[in-house]
Enzyme design. Structure first.
Site, PDB file in Angstrom:
ATOM      1  N   CYS A 144       0.868   2.242  11.874  1.00 55.43           N
ATOM      2  CA  CYS A 144       2.021   2.918  11.279  1.00 55.43           C
ATOM      3  C   CYS A 144       2.525   4.084  12.119  1.00 55.43           C
ATOM      4  CB  CYS A 144       1.682   3.411   9.875  1.00 55.43           C
ATOM      5  SG  CYS A 144       1.383   2.071   8.699  1.00 55.43           S
ATOM      6  N   ASN A 162      -8.469   4.466   8.307  1.00 52.79           N
ATOM      7  CA  ASN A 162      -7.820   3.379   9.038  1.00 52.79           C
ATOM      8  C   ASN A 162      -7.880   3.542  10.551  1.00 52.79           C
ATOM      9  OD1 ASN A 162      -5.996   5.604   8.282  1.00 52.79           O
ATOM     10  ND2 ASN A 162      -4.472   4.510   9.489  1.00 52.79           N
ATOM     11  N   THR A 209      12.184  -7.016 -10.702  1.00 55.97           N
ATOM     12  CA  THR A 209      11.712  -8.378 -10.934  1.00 55.97           C
ATOM     13  C   THR A 209      10.502  -8.663 -10.051  1.00 55.97           C
ATOM     14  OG1 THR A 209      13.948  -9.125 -11.482  1.00 55.97           O
ATOM     15  CG2 THR A 209      12.348 -10.813 -10.869  1.00 55.97           C
ATOM     16  N   GLN A 255      -7.812  -0.195   3.178  1.00 54.43           N
ATOM     17  CA  GLN A 255      -8.661  -0.701   4.253  1.00 54.43           C
ATOM     18  C   GLN A 255     -10.057  -1.104   3.769  1.00 54.43           C
ATOM     19  OE1 GLN A 255      -7.820  -1.387   7.303  1.00 54.43           O
ATOM     20  NE2 GLN A 255      -5.852  -0.361   7.527  1.00 54.43           N
ATOM     21  N   HIS A 266      -1.421  -7.714   2.478  1.00 57.69           N
ATOM     22  CA  HIS A 266      -1.481  -8.224   3.844  1.00 57.69           C
ATOM     23  C   HIS A 266      -2.679  -7.711   4.628  1.00 57.69           C
ATOM     24  CE1 HIS A 266       0.003  -4.834   6.488  1.00 57.69           C
ATOM     25  NE2 HIS A 266       0.341  -4.361   5.304  1.00 57.69           N
ATOM     26  N   SER A 274      -3.204  -3.297  -0.686  1.00 50.67           N
ATOM     27  CA  SER A 274      -2.101  -3.964   0.006  1.00 50.67           C
ATOM     28  C   SER A 274      -2.517  -5.378   0.380  1.00 50.67           C
ATOM     29  CB  SER A 274      -1.715  -3.177   1.260  1.00 50.67           C
ATOM     30  OG  SER A 274      -0.605  -3.769   1.907  1.00 50.67           O
ATOM     31  N   GLY A 292       0.787  -1.220   0.000  1.00 53.57           N
ATOM     32  CA  GLY A 292       0.000   0.000   0.000  1.00 53.57           C
ATOM     33  C   GLY A 292       0.821   1.273   0.000  1.00 53.57           C
ATOM     34  N   THR A 293       1.898   1.294   0.764  1.00 55.78           N
ATOM     35  CA  THR A 293       2.711   2.507   0.836  1.00 55.78           C
ATOM     36  C   THR A 293       3.312   2.855  -0.515  1.00 55.78           C
ATOM     37  OG1 THR A 293       3.221   2.283   3.189  1.00 55.78           O
ATOM     38  CG2 THR A 293       4.777   3.528   1.858  1.00 55.78           C
TER      39      THR A 293
END
Length: 381
Positions: free
Chosen positions: A325, A149, A237, A178, A201, A199, A69-70
């Protein structure tokens, strides 16, 4: 153990982990290689891209893989800024964006861009009239998150899409990190949205992988240059095993989304109503469709959030002080401050974030421990 910190990260699905292991151990070729091993990796890569696009109702050429996400947020904000700087340098982000967006905007300010921050109301929703007033002829980008979030407020993406409907020169980016599996995709992937960040995860994939949706025909400058991967827009890659696992996790998440949201919302409602019955509790996240069903943020009067987090941790119940975060920085929730909540009250905030993995038994145990923690704080309150 009870894990109520799913907005920080989710437990990977066993199926996603198996996919990762199988691909990593059996299909290890570089997708850019010409030989058969490289071709095998390319087929997995493109099949994953096609699956993700199909699940979101998009074209596979509109999905670009990232590290999470970042990076997706940074790429969206900076990539649009660099691509469109000759047309204007005015960017609008909301005042409650994730640091990946706000810090990117802040950095662009140091590079000569003009950043405006759209305010939110006392409930944590972007003020549409204020946002409209910020629009200018030189505005090139508007970035608004889908789900906050810290408190779970679902932002009015459809209304903002209507606001921008007759302004095609403005790129509209949505941070949807989110949102996946928490609200219907129709609420944040409207036809007017040009870019959206995701994202892995956050929806039970492995860490270190995500993707950016980029509407066909929209231009964006690359942040990573090199070998020309991802249509020469994101060189490096590709992490094929993680991408395949993410595609599997996304399918599993969306397949059970409807029934999961009902279950999660019921758990949130039970916790919400019990907390609300106590006098010295401030609840920042409401029930109902305006808020994500999985996030519930509250505070105990005069008790700092980190104290509450550690009190629950002693019983192997894991919650957080709003955003993971920024939690270690010891700062009050930025969203609450933007809502007009005093710093003293904002510092009490803790966040519960639920998932389909959780159950009513865990909710009951949490509330039992909550009563013990609440009683122990009586003198402080």
């Amino acid at each position: 153990m009870i894990y109520f910190d799913n907005s920080a990260t989710t437990i990977p699905y066993p199926e996603a982990l198996r996919t990762y292991q199988e691909v990593a151990s059996k299909i290890w070729g570089n997708p850019s290689s010409l030989h058969n091993l490289g071709s095998q990796s390319t087929r997995i890569l493109e099949a994953s891209r096609k699956q993700i696009a199909g699940l979101l109702g998009k074209d596979s050429k509109e999905i670009f893989f990232t590290s999470g996400g970042t990076e997706s947020d940074n790429w969206a904000i900076k990539g649009v800024a660099f691509e469109k700087a000759r047309y204007g340098k005015h960017i609008i982000v909301s005042d409650i964006e994730h640091p990946a967006v706000k810090e990117s905007a802040k950095w662009l300010s140091s590079q000569g861009f003009d950043i405006s921050y759209a305010p939110v109301d006392a409930r944590g929703f972007v003020d549409l009239e204020a946002l409209a007033a910020l629009l200018r002829p030189d505005t090139i980008l508007v970035s608004i998150m889908a789900v906050n979030n810290e408190i779970g407020s679902v932002q009015p993406i459809q209304e903002i899409s209507q606001l921008l409907a007759d302004k095609p020169t403005i790129t509209f980016h949505v941070d949807a990190v989110q949102a996946i599996g928490k609200i219907p995709t129709s609420l944040y992937l409207t036809d007017r949205v040009d870019l959206a960040s995701f994202s892995g995860h956050k929806f039970h994939a492995v860490r270190g992988v995500g993707f950016l949706y980029k509407k066909a025909g929209k231009k964006i400058a690359p942040l990573l240059t090199g070998g020309g991967q991802e249509s020469d827009l994101r060189s490096t890659t590709e992490n094929v095993a993680a991408i395949a696992a993410m595609a599997k996790a996304l399918r599993l998440t969306l397949d059970k989304e409807e029934q999961s949201l009902v279950k999660i919302a019921k758990m949130k409602a039970i916790i919400h109503d019990e907390l609300a019955s106590h006098q010295d509790i401030t609840i920042f996240s409401e029930k109902g469709e305006d808020f994500a069903p999985n996030i519930l943020t509250f505070g105990i009067k005069n008790v700092r959030g980190e104290v509450i987090v550690h009190a629950f941790e002693e019983h192997e119940i894991y919650i957080s002080t709003t955003s993971a975060c920024s939690s270690k920085a010891g700062k009050p929730a930025g969203t609450l401050i933007s809502m007009g909540v005093s710093s003293k009250i904002a510092q009490t905030a803790v966040r519960i974030s639920l998932d389909d993995d959780n159950d009513m038994g865990q909710v009951e145990q949490f509330l039992t421990i909550f009563k013990q923690v609440y009683d122990k704080t009586k003198k402080v309150r």
